[in-house]
Design a protein around this motif. Structure first.
Motif, PDB file in Angstrom:
ATOM      1  N   TRP A  19       8.209   1.717  -5.480  1.00  0.00           N
ATOM      2  CA  TRP A  19       6.977   1.033  -5.208  1.00  0.00           C
ATOM      3  C   TRP A  19       6.449   0.354  -6.485  1.00  0.00           C
ATOM      4  O   TRP A  19       5.832  -0.742  -6.437  1.00  0.00           O
ATOM      5  CB  TRP A  19       5.810   2.020  -4.885  1.00  0.00           C
ATOM      6  N   GLU A  20       6.724   0.988  -7.554  1.00  0.00           N
ATOM      7  CA  GLU A  20       6.197   0.419  -8.844  1.00  0.00           C
ATOM      8  C   GLU A  20       6.923  -0.789  -9.392  1.00  0.00           C
ATOM      9  O   GLU A  20       6.506  -1.844 -10.131  1.00  0.00           O
ATOM     10  CB  GLU A  20       6.453   1.318 -10.116  1.00  0.00           C
ATOM     11  N   ALA A  21       8.151  -1.065  -8.531  1.00  0.00           N
ATOM     12  CA  ALA A  21       9.114  -2.303  -8.801  1.00  0.00           C
ATOM     13  C   ALA A  21       8.693  -3.347  -7.920  1.00  0.00           C
ATOM     14  O   ALA A  21       9.272  -4.441  -7.642  1.00  0.00           O
ATOM     15  CB  ALA A  21      10.677  -1.970  -8.743  1.00  0.00           C
ATOM     16  N   GLY A  22       7.774  -3.079  -7.007  1.00  0.00           N
ATOM     17  CA  GLY A  22       7.321  -4.125  -6.004  1.00  0.00           C
ATOM     18  C   GLY A  22       7.443  -3.945  -4.522  1.00  0.00           C
ATOM     19  O   GLY A  22       6.870  -4.729  -3.631  1.00  0.00           O
ATOM     20  N   ALA A  23       7.967  -2.655  -4.056  1.00  0.00           N
ATOM     21  CA  ALA A  23       8.161  -2.366  -2.721  1.00  0.00           C
ATOM     22  C   ALA A  23       6.934  -1.772  -2.186  1.00  0.00           C
ATOM     23  O   ALA A  23       5.907  -1.369  -2.981  1.00  0.00           O
ATOM     24  CB  ALA A  23       9.377  -1.281  -2.532  1.00  0.00           C
ATOM     25  N   ASP A  24       6.610  -1.733  -1.193  1.00  0.00           N
ATOM     26  CA  ASP A  24       5.410  -1.492  -0.532  1.00  0.00           C
ATOM     27  C   ASP A  24       5.449  -0.055   0.506  1.00  0.00           C
ATOM     28  O   ASP A  24       6.541  -0.056   1.197  1.00  0.00           O
ATOM     29  CB  ASP A  24       4.737  -2.529   0.490  1.00  0.00           C
ATOM     30  N   PRO A  25       4.606   0.855   0.100  1.00  0.00           N
ATOM     31  CA  PRO A  25       4.735   1.903   0.774  1.00  0.00           C
ATOM     32  C   PRO A  25       4.451   1.715   2.164  1.00  0.00           C
ATOM     33  O   PRO A  25       3.545   0.858   2.344  1.00  0.00           O
ATOM     34  CB  PRO A  25       3.790   3.073   0.279  1.00  0.00           C
TER      35      PRO A  25
END
Length: 77
Positions: free
Chosen positions: A26-32
């Motif tokens: 998530w911190e790298a850009g993926a969405d939960p």
């Protein structure tokens, strides 16, 4: 955001019932997504409620500011 509210990656993962690597994604850009997204939004909103001075300028990251706004939208009826 996680660091601003003084949570280790593992602590956030435990609170949300996910692996620490997922938090890293998530911190790298993926969405939960799904239920985890809702829990994450609740956690962020609760953190912001206790720290009203924490805003997008304080965080200094437009992507984080957008996620905060997304979390707030999820909680509004």
């Amino acid at each position: 955001m996680r660091e601003a509210i003084k949570l280790a990656r593992g602590q956030l993962a435990d609170a949300l019932g996910v692996r620490p690597s997922m938090v890293g994604d998530w911190e790298a850009g993926a969405d939960p997504s799904g239920e985890v997204r809702e829990r994450y939004a609740c956690l962020l909103t609760a953190a912001l409620a206790t720290m009203p001075f924490l805003d997008s300028a304080a965080v200094g990251n437009a992507a984080v500011a957008e996620r905060i706004q997304d979390g707030n939208r999820l909680l509004r009826p």
